[in-house]
Design a protein around this motif. Structure first.
Motif, PDB file in Angstrom:
ATOM      1  N   LEU A   1      -5.900  -0.955  -5.163  1.00  0.00           N
ATOM      2  CA  LEU A   1      -5.751   0.604  -4.980  1.00  0.00           C
ATOM      3  C   LEU A   1      -6.669   1.906  -5.852  1.00  0.00           C
ATOM      4  O   LEU A   1      -6.800   2.328  -5.687  1.00  0.00           O
ATOM      5  CB  LEU A   1      -3.941   0.990  -5.581  1.00  0.00           C
TER       6      LEU A   1
ATOM      7  N   LEU B   1       0.751  -0.537  -0.413  1.00  0.00           N
ATOM      8  CA  LEU B   1      -0.147  -0.169  -0.138  1.00  0.00           C
ATOM      9  C   LEU B   1       0.962   1.718   0.115  1.00  0.00           C
ATOM     10  O   LEU B   1       0.195   2.142  -0.949  1.00  0.00           O
ATOM     11  CB  LEU B   1      -0.630   0.383   0.976  1.00  0.00           C
TER      12      LEU B   1
ATOM     13  N   GLY C   1       0.918   2.970  -3.707  1.00  0.00           N
ATOM     14  CA  GLY C   1       0.356   3.546  -3.603  1.00  0.00           C
ATOM     15  C   GLY C   1       0.827   4.894  -3.927  1.00  0.00           C
ATOM     16  O   GLY C   1      -0.538   5.943  -4.352  1.00  0.00           O
TER      17      GLY C   1
ATOM     18  N   SER D   1      -7.526  -3.028   1.833  1.00  0.00           N
ATOM     19  CA  SER D   1      -6.416  -3.315   1.216  1.00  0.00           C
ATOM     20  C   SER D   1      -5.368  -4.038   2.265  1.00  0.00           C
ATOM     21  O   SER D   1      -4.617  -4.758   1.313  1.00  0.00           O
ATOM     22  CB  SER D   1      -5.623  -1.809   0.162  1.00  0.00           C
TER      23      SER D   1
END
Length: 571
Positions: free
Chosen positions: A344, A288, A292, A333
């Motif tokens: 995402l 993440l 991300g 997530s």
């Protein structure tokens, strides 16, 4: 006290025709002049093509020429198959399937715009009244914020590839945006119709990529209204939830009645959904954070700033609603058992909407810093794309040309005048946009993101015009599929295989390979895929009691390790 003080001059909205043209300029490049590509693009196209070529059973049980593929859900494949039915005779099946991709994107972009507009005209979001008047009207303020949200959404790097592919992820992100719109309407008019619209969006989202995400969103919304709008609880429970279950359950009901291929895809779909959620892990957290940051750029800095700037109005719906959606997707997530880019994408619509409310509160110095970073980074990226194309065409610089041809052995570059002209006009337009931003110094809210979005669109357009033949050469299986087709006889037979979904779809479409279906057994031909760096599947044949004769061996020129072998049963 609200953190926003604005004159009406700062809320000049972009004309609708410019917004629509900008969306088309974003989505159309990358859809033309290519084959279905390796991974989900080719695999999902294969499901769409199988449905369009088959009957009711093929529509109810998604499969890829005999390989069951019901795990994610049928909605994206239904839309693509319908487009193939309607436009395949005119555009060809791959391009016809991409009509659905265009519709998905325009639906998601419209939902982001209208959601921001609804939230932006609410009293809690309005700027402070000026002492002598002159503040913007709620509608003008909402339209300008919506323009900013759409520009931020278009500029998100994680959206680029998936929005241009025939995949369930392309529809999923649009369904999340539509769910946001339904929730905003529910807060706006508090009617049964708005609750039903929200339920419809959640039901369609479940049919797109499973029920885990819509359940997380519904739970987040139930938590939100329990805290600040308790009158909406019963609408969520008695209207939204039953509508969502009815929409998603329609597929299950039809499958139970028809019994496609004497079975039901529901068990496979449920098993896939259960496998998506596990315990939180450091692997999911690292994924993440690592991915991300770039996938949600440039939305996340503006979004986090909006949360800080509006911290004293933390109960305002224009902050709490998108923040609830974002929190639900982030938590999901972290519980993902197999983190990938698909987890995402649902974050992007709520982040883009949140980011739009950060624009009015940003200082001029911060906006200028973002602008110069965008100009320097994206102009350098565009220049490198041009330099690589020049090297590919002329051989200079030699080291760059050598690396390009090393990645695509056998590729022969050709000059495309239309692609070159489009790339040249886009580059000129980019410098005109920078000149306008620097010389005019506009005071409109969306000035802070126009260069970021424009630069991303420029780089994408350059890649999909100047480099499209080279990319297509490396990612398409059309050539190797036609080689394989030349080694197969005509007549009635089937081919067993272990190839992946993308390869199966490409070989079936481009080569007409009759792969084994649900009921086929004992096929006379066997197509094996192995990797020269890893396991050799020929060892499996040597241990088999049956005898096989090698007819053909091939691979894509751009992949030195992937290998395909065709065998014929000789007993």
């Amino acid at each position: 006290m609200k953190p926003v003080r604005l004159p009406a001059a700062a809320t000049n909205a972009l004309p609708r025709r410019i917004l629509f043209a900008l969306c088309l300029l974003y989505i159309l490049p990358g859809l033309f002049g290519r084959d279905p590509w390796k991974t989900d693009d080719a695999a999902t196209f294969g499901i769409m093509w199988t449905m369009a070529s088959g009957g009711l059973e093929d529509w109810l049980w998604p499969h890829l020429v005999g390989q069951p593929m019901a795990e994610k859900g049928p909605l994206a494949a239904w839309a693509g198959a319908l487009c193939i039915k309607l436009f395949g005779w005119l555009l060809g099946d791959p391009m016809a399937a991409r009509i659905a991709t265009i519709i998905f994107f325009l639906l998601g972009s419209s939902a982001v715009w209208y959601t921001t507009y609804l939230l932006g005209r609410k009293p809690e979001a309005q700027p402070q009244r000026l002492a002598f008047g002159g503040q913007p009207s709620p509608s003008d303020y909402g339209r300008t914020l919506a323009d900013g949200a759409l520009l931020i959404y278009l500029g998100c790097l994680g959206l680029l590839l998936h929005s241009h592919s025939t995949s369930s992820e392309a529809l999923q992100v649009s369904m999340v945006a539509l769910s946001l719109y339904g929730a905003a309407r529910l807060f706006e008019i508090r009617s049964m119709a708005a609750a039903a619209l929200f339920g419809l969006a959640l039901g369609l989202l479940a049919l797109t990529r499973g029920w885990v995400l819509p359940l997380a969103i519904w739970t987040g919304m139930l938590t939100l209204v329990s805290i600040r709008e308790r009158s909406l609880i019963w609408r969520l429970v008695l209207v939204t939830l039953p509508v969502a279950v009815a929409v998603a359950g329609s597929w299950y009901l039809a499958s139970r009645i028809v019994r496609p291929f004497t079975s039901s895809p529901f068990d496979a779909w449920m098993a896939w959904n259960y496998s998506q959620v596990g315990l939180p892990s450091l692997t999911a957290l690292r994924f993440l954070v690592k991915n991300g940051i770039w996938a949600a750029w440039p939305a996340w800095p503006f979004a986090f700033w909006a949360i800080y700037a509006w911290r004293r109005q933390y109960q305002a719906p224009h902050i709490t609603l998108p923040l609830t959606f974002f929190a639900a997707t982030v938590l999901l997530s972290l519980f993902a058992t197999h983190p990938d880019e698909g987890v995402l994408l649902p974050m992007l619509p709520p982040l883009a909407i949140l980011a739009a409310f950060g624009l009015p509160t940003m200082k001029r110095g911060a906006i200028n810093a973002v602008d110069w970073f965008s100009v320097m980074t994206l102009t350098t990226c565009a220049a490198f794309i041009w330099l690589g194309w020049i090297a590919k065409q002329t051989g200079w610089p030699a080291w760059l040309a050598r690396n390009a041809f090393k990645l695509a052995p056998g590729f022969k570059p050709e000059f495309g005048p239309v692609a070159f002209l489009a790339a040249l006009l886009a580059t000129v337009g980019w410098f005109a946009l920078v000149q306008w931003r620097v010389s005019r110094r506009p005071k409109v809210l969306w000035r802070a993101v126009v260069l970021s979005s424009g630069g991303v669109i420029l780089c994408w357009l350059l890649i999909t015009t100047l480099w499209m033949p080279w990319i297509n050469y490396g990612k398409s299986y059309a050539g190797v599929a036609r080689q394989l087709a030349g080694k197969l006889p005509s007549g009635d037979y089937c081919v067993d295989t272990n190839v992946g979904s993308a390869q199966r779809a490409s070989f079936a479409y481009f080569g007409g390979v009759p792969f084994a279906g649900f009921t086929d057994t004992g096929c006379g031909y066997l197509l094996l895929q192995d990797n020269r760096r890893g396991r050799d599947d020929v060892m499996v044949l040597r241990r088999s009691k049956e005898k096989w004769q090698l007819l053909w061996e091939g691979r894509r020129p751009s992949d030195r390790h992937e290998r395909f072998r065709l065998y014929k049963r000789i007993d």
